[in-house]
Write an enzyme that holds these catalytic residues in place. Structure first.
Site, PDB file in Angstrom:
ATOM      1  N   LYS A 117       0.822  -1.215   0.000  1.00 19.12           N
ATOM      2  CA  LYS A 117       0.000   0.000   0.000  1.00 19.12           C
ATOM      3  C   LYS A 117       0.855   1.264   0.000  1.00 19.12           C
ATOM      4  CE  LYS A 117      -4.032  -2.248   1.902  1.00 19.12           C
ATOM      5  NZ  LYS A 117      -3.444  -3.618   1.992  1.00 19.12           N
TER       6      LYS A 117
HETATM    7  C1  LIG Z   1      -4.080  -4.708   1.333  1.00 18.26           C
HETATM    8  C2  LIG Z   1      -3.312  -5.967   1.137  1.00 18.26           C
HETATM    9  C3  LIG Z   1      -3.731  -6.973   0.231  1.00 18.26           C
HETATM   10  C4  LIG Z   1      -5.018  -6.860  -0.561  1.00 18.26           C
HETATM   11  O1  LIG Z   1      -4.927  -5.902  -1.588  1.00 18.26           O
HETATM   12  P1  LIG Z   1      -6.253  -5.397  -2.329  1.00 18.26           P
HETATM   13  O2  LIG Z   1      -5.801  -4.286  -3.206  1.00 18.26           O
HETATM   14  O3  LIG Z   1      -7.177  -4.935  -1.240  1.00 18.26           O
HETATM   15  O4  LIG Z   1      -6.801  -6.557  -3.089  1.00 18.26           O
HETATM   16  C5  LIG Z   1      -2.932  -8.096   0.068  1.00 18.26           C
HETATM   17  N1  LIG Z   1      -1.801  -8.257   0.793  1.00 18.26           N
HETATM   18  C6  LIG Z   1      -1.372  -7.329   1.676  1.00 18.26           C
HETATM   19  C7  LIG Z   1      -0.138  -7.588   2.455  1.00 18.26           C
HETATM   20  C8  LIG Z   1      -2.102  -6.153   1.881  1.00 18.26           C
HETATM   21  O5  LIG Z   1      -1.663  -5.234   2.776  1.00 18.26           O
END
Ligand SMILES: *Cc1c(COP(=O)(O)O)cnc(C)c1O
Length: 473
Positions: A117
């Site tokens: 993120k």
């Molecule tokens: C947020 C997250 C996901 C999921 O991603 P999306 O974009 O919500 O599908 C997967 N793995 C990790 C480690 C995350 O922080």
């Protein structure tokens, strides 16, 4: 470029408005009215560029105004990308690591909070500041977190001049690493609230603040959740960089993405809509497998969320799916709104068979339970000497489940978290406890700052108001 809502009742907007609004006022999600197109020669011209420049070139078409106000100059965007990605711990920003004869881990976890993120949010914080400063406005971001999204948001806006942030977490119910990643950021525009309650209590309070129209207007409340279009746009470049490195546009690639809210895999789909040859999208799930059930049997039915070793994927309703649904339904906003209403009311989403068939030809689901996840972490470590976190391991296992006719295609696996972010699972699987990277090694020695409040809306609102007023002065 103009943005339209998937539910068709909101006026079209320019990029800046979409960035600041997040959700459209009709409850829909914003999408560009047409996707920018890159020719094969234009893709090839991006090969070998530093990541920040590649990112700016891929994102820039999404920020052009189309006459609805709000365009960002290329040089300004490039400077923001350089600044955002300069803080990453790897010179390639998003390095690609080969795991076997055709799977490649695209490591998206070299940012400040060790999860993917950061790639989008580090840029978003700078975009907010850029736009708000020019407009002479301030906003207050308020969010609830059970652990990870809070720290990524805080790192994204710490020390930004035009943004205040207040993050609520349930006191004593996040891991110590997660809490410290938030509470050791001592920037004056950052505040953490430890709430005497559960994550749901925190989330309810945040929702109540957004519903309180006078409070919302007074504080200029904003959110940075994953439905914000700018977050999706900021995730497109890493698929471009990886695909180019593996031979695109002269050779197709597949992507395998451990999926929660569907934002990350949607970004790969956006890249394909821009002309990048992505032949296959593999959606990895843990036991919360609503999308995998949908893709195998057109069964989109919500079930209660169950905890797993990959908590960032413990989600039942993947909010970004609505963007793909809108496209599947022929960009019919009324039909999208109807379908979403029915899903909300009944817990089942009726998708016409023809649309489902078109989708399931390209998107494949894959489910792995906790035991399988631990076995995959062990297998990666034994076979390739690679330490993967539980989310990434679901992606690598999914990549091996590719259909026989796809076997010649390289697979980009989104490696979404650093193994040190989930040390207990990694240790259970391999006997090794991955250490935090040097930049975070002193996390346990750093000073923390947070305020504890009761589970009481008035107390939380009073805190947010005092925080915003202090910083505006
Ligand atoms: C947020 C997250 C996901 C999921 O991603 P999306 O974009 O919500 O599908 C997967 N793995 C990790 C480690 C995350 O922080």
């Amino acid at each position: 470029m103009r943005y339209v809502s998937t539910r068709g009742e909101a006026a079209p907007r320019g990029f800046e408005d979409v960035l600041l609004a997040g959700l459209a006022e009709d409850g829909g999600l914003f999408l560009p009215d047409a996707f920018p197109q890159f020719s094969p020669a234009e893709w090839r011209a991006l090969r070998g560029l530093p990541y920040a420049e590649l990112a700016a070139r891929v994102i820039h078409p999404f920020t052009s105004s189309g006459g609805t106000g709000g365009a960002i100059a290329f040089e300004a965007l490039h400077a923001m990308c350089r600044d955002a990605y300069g803080s990453f711990r790897h010179p390639a920003v998003v390095p690609l690591v080969q795991l076997d004869d055709r799977s490649f881990a695209l490591e998206l976890f070299h940012g400040p909070t060790l999860a993917f993120k950061d790639v989008a949010l580090q840029l978003l914080g700078r975009l907010f500041d850029h736009v708000l400063t020019r407009r002479g406005e301030r906003i207050t971001i308020v969010g609830a977190t059970s652990g990870d999204t809070g720290s990524a948001a805080i790192e994204a806006v710490r020390d930004r001049a035009a943004v205040d942030i207040v993050i609520l977490h349930p006191r004593g119910r996040t891991s110590e690493v997660q809490r410290r990643q938030m509470t050791t950021v001592l920037s004056p525009n950052v505040a953490n609230l430890a709430v005497e309650g559960s994550f749901d209590d925190c989330q309810d309070m945040v929702k109540a603040m957004f519903v309180d129209a006078p409070f919302r207007a007074e504080m200029k409340l904003a959110a940075v959740n994953s439905i914000n279009w700018a977050r999706i746009a900021a995730q497109v470049p890493y698929y471009v960089a990886a695909a180019l490195a593996l031979g695109a546009p002269d050779r197709p690639v597949a992507v395998s993405v451990p999926t929660g809210n569907f934002g990350n895999v949607l970004a790969a789909w956006v890249a394909s809509r821009m002309g990048l040859p992505v032949a296959r999208f593999i959606i990895g799930a843990n036991r919360n497998d609503i999308l995998a059930r949908f893709l195998s049997a057109n069964d989109m039915s919500a079930r209660p969320v169950e905890p797993s070793l990959s908590p960032s994927m413990d989600i039942q309703v993947s909010s970004n799916f609505e963007r793909l649904l809108y496209s599947l339904l022929g960009e019919d906003a009324a039909a999208t709104a109807r379908t979403m209403r029915e899903f909300r009311a009944t817990g089942r989403m009726p998708v016409p068979d023809a649309a489902w068939k078109a989708l399931s030809a390209k998107f494949h689901g894959f489910t792995l339970d906790d035991e399988g996840t631990l076995a995959e972490i062990r297998r990666l470590h034994d076979g390739a000497g690679y330490l993967a976190d539980p989310h990434t391991a679901i992606g690598t296992a999914a990549a091996r489940a590719l259909a026989p006719e796809d076997r010649g295609i390289p697979v980009i696996v989104a490696a979404t978290a650093h193994p040190a972010k989930f040390p207990d699972a990694v240790e259970r699987a391999t006997g090794l406890r991955p250490p935090l990277p040097p930049a975070l090694a002193d996390l346990y020695a750093r000073e923390e700052r947070f305020s504890t409040i009761p589970n009481d809306l008035a107390a939380a609102q009073g805190f947010v108001r005092a925080h915003a007023l202090r910083n505006a002065a």
